[in-house]
Design an enzyme around this catalytic site. Sequence first.
Site, PDB file in Angstrom:
ATOM      1  N   PRO A 436       2.240 -25.925 -15.937  1.00 15.37           N
ATOM      2  CA  PRO A 436       2.298 -24.464 -15.890  1.00 15.37           C
ATOM      3  C   PRO A 436       0.948 -23.837 -16.224  1.00 15.37           C
ATOM      4  O   PRO A 436       0.072 -24.481 -16.809  1.00 15.37           O
ATOM      5  CB  PRO A 436       3.356 -24.122 -16.959  1.00 15.37           C
ATOM      6  N   SER A 784      19.281 -29.169  -9.212  1.00 14.53           N
ATOM      7  CA  SER A 784      19.666 -29.599 -10.560  1.00 14.53           C
ATOM      8  C   SER A 784      20.798 -28.776 -11.163  1.00 14.53           C
ATOM      9  O   SER A 784      21.239 -29.081 -12.271  1.00 14.53           O
ATOM     10  CB  SER A 784      18.448 -29.542 -11.492  1.00 14.53           C
ATOM     11  N   LYS A 827      13.162 -28.593 -20.036  1.00 11.08           N
ATOM     12  CA  LYS A 827      14.526 -28.090 -20.137  1.00 11.08           C
ATOM     13  C   LYS A 827      15.049 -28.203 -21.567  1.00 11.08           C
ATOM     14  O   LYS A 827      15.768 -27.311 -22.047  1.00 11.08           O
ATOM     15  CB  LYS A 827      15.431 -28.847 -19.165  1.00 11.08           C
TER      16      LYS A 827
END
Length: 882
Positions: A436, A784, A827
């Site tokens: 990122p 997902s 996550k």
Amino acid sequence: MIHVLKSRSTLLTASSIVRTSVGSSSRYSQTRTYSRTHSWSKDASGGAISVLPTKLPFGEQAPRFPHTLGLPLVSRPLFPGLVTSVTLTDEATIDAMEALTKNQDQAYVSCFLRKKNPTGVSEGGVILATPEVITDPSDIYHVGTFAQIQRLTRGDETAATLILLAHRRLDLEYVDKIGPPIDVTVKHWNRSDYTGADDTIRALSNEIISTIREVAQVNMLFRENLQYFPMRVDANDPFRLADFAASISASGTPEDLQAVLEEKDAEMRLHKALVLLNREREVSKLQQEISQKVEERMTEAQRKYFLTEQLKSIKKELGMERDDKDTLIEKYRKTLSEYPHVPEEAMETIDAELEKFSTLEKNSPEYNVTRSYLDWLTSVPWGVETEENFDIQKARKTLDRDHYGLDDVKDTILEFIAIGKLRGSVQGKILCLSGPPGTGKTSIAKSVADALGRQFFRFSVGGLSDVSEIKGHRRTYIGAMPGKLIQCLKATGTTNPVVLIDEIDKLGTGFRGDPASALLEVLDPGQNSTFRDYFLDVPVDISKVLFICTANELERIPGPLLDRMEVIRLSGYDLPEKVAIAEQYLVPKSMRDSGLLGVPETLKLTIDAVRSLARWYAREAGVRNLAKYIDRITRKLALQVVAESEGATLTDKSSRKSNTWEITEDNLHEYVGKPVFTSDRLYEDGPLPHGIVMGLAYTSMGGSALYIETQSIRRGLDSEGKTRGGGTLKVTGQLGDVMKESTQIASTVARARLSDIKPESNFFDINDIHMHVPEGATPKDGPSAGVTMVTSMLSLALDRPIRNDLAMTGEVSLTGKVLAVGGIKEKIMGARRAGIKCVILPAANKRDYDEIPDYLKEDLEVHYADTFDKVYEVAFSSVDST
């Protein structure tokens, strides 16, 4: 003044003074009856010429026709006694003038100056752009000149040249017909109309003659006209003198010249002409001054050039100075001798270019091209390498000093150094840092160069669409130069620098080629030892360059290019890491940049304040926004310190004491405003509503919670009380194609699973299902969320909620298999940020979870599922049926 004739046979409008008479064609037969048959002779250029006899009445002896054709003029009026040429482009006007030349007694026209040049005004779809076309009588001045046609020459089918001799002034009384050409009724001026005082006229005449001669001394045009002055104009005739003076004035505006033409008073006419001449004199003097200055500069430049060339010749004869070419050739050879190894092909090319360069003259077009080529060939550091650092401990300290975390990158660089130490030499490598924004990808590359002791060069390829930026321009183009790789070697002076190719996932494509394909050769260790730039056109070894590429999304990098890189994924920073980075790097740097390190005040940014900044203001995966908020705080602190200091100075310098400013969680909003984020959870307390399940998403900004909401709508009944049709599925939330396919798979799996759990249920048959993913403005895609969608549908169908502290991720197959997904660390970080205590992961991702730092696993219950049965068991186990 123009009068408008009113009669029963005349049509008048407010904007026209056009007169048309019924049955009056015989009255204007001399101008309206044209013949296309005419005898022509040929001029030297081959054009047809109509010539009238030269011995015709002149001046007052010329006829006084009251009705003539009107001819508009552009830029300058025609003065009596002078000859001018007019170019005609309108076919009707040319035919009319041609007809007039048949009869020498009728070859006269009235000439009037246009008030403005035609600009192509459109009327009825026709462009009126020729000067001789008049659509409105007000477009011309009403005082003109009665002129005789001396000659008409046809150059081609579309143009003709008219030679006119002006006789006398006249007034426009009527416009009888709008042409082209126009028919006009005129009133001729008489000599008896002129008045003026003899002494004043004589003085003005003498002044005009004197001014003309003065201007003629500096103005070649005046000098040529003055040669014919005694023959053309009587100096004792003030009227002709004024007309002549005005006609040869080049600086007079059309309005000023028309004013001279319209003036009846001899004294005023002479005065206006004298004003024009005085203006011409000033302009001529200014032109002469400019010309003299330019000539002086040119003379001085020529003198300097002559002396410089003489000096060069003398020095060369005495052996004090060599020719520029010889000096350059000697410099090139000296530079080449300092390089350890120049490849044979490159040396042959350089020798050939040097031999050609020695034969070229300085003013030859090939001279600068060859010199530029030799400059670049000798600027490449052939065989020059920077001595590297093989000290592992020193390299580790350098990397740890500049960056927190990033252990994968640091370990790869240390392995690279260790191999080089064992082999005694280092080969190049191609790394790709993916992650990122704001995670330190670009800055770590500079630290790698420092740790290795290599030179550093960076260039961004974001939006790059020109292959020439990579491989250079061919020398046939003007301004050609090598590409970024050769520029890099020249700038660093070594063949083994660290080269950062930034934003490689944002390469563009265009008509100039595909830069991604051009990079295939650059980043291929098997090919880049003989990299050939289009400009140099000789092989250059870049195999020892350490290439570091950065990208936010690997999916946007072409497969063949990605295959050549060693990818290191940089996940986002979690909350403890952000706090540590802020404490060790961001806060000290911001204090230093704001000038707060040496102040007597005590400034403190507490850990709780930094934690609140990271949690409620800068929640992205990187630390770029966190640094911005810290900078905002230090700027406000700097303002407070300066304000306090100035206040103490104004009262008493000795009374100033050290103040303490502490930024805490409680007063943080005074410096950075209200929190940007509140919570990742849409549903805080108690069980989730039926059909609501929290999933986990991974984006370029890091991990986050992703809710799946499902709602049912009962279908209508027919006349027999049966449900119309079968249930349908509607999805919203700006989902991508892959995610839409996941909804269809989830619907099938949910129906099959419901038939196993509750065979008698017809929920999906009698209800329409609407599935929504909140934050519809954000595009979403990926597989997902499959298990989350199935769980959401079953929660709705079974009318049972799931645990409020549960989140899940995983792709589901049509048979209920739970498949692996990516971004597990991100996550998990998103789940912890949302306060989740229990997570369901695909069984295939257990190895990814094991690599996560232990502090991220604390107090987290993790379940692994290989089929949806395990997901169902965990999701509904602790919630009683309602």
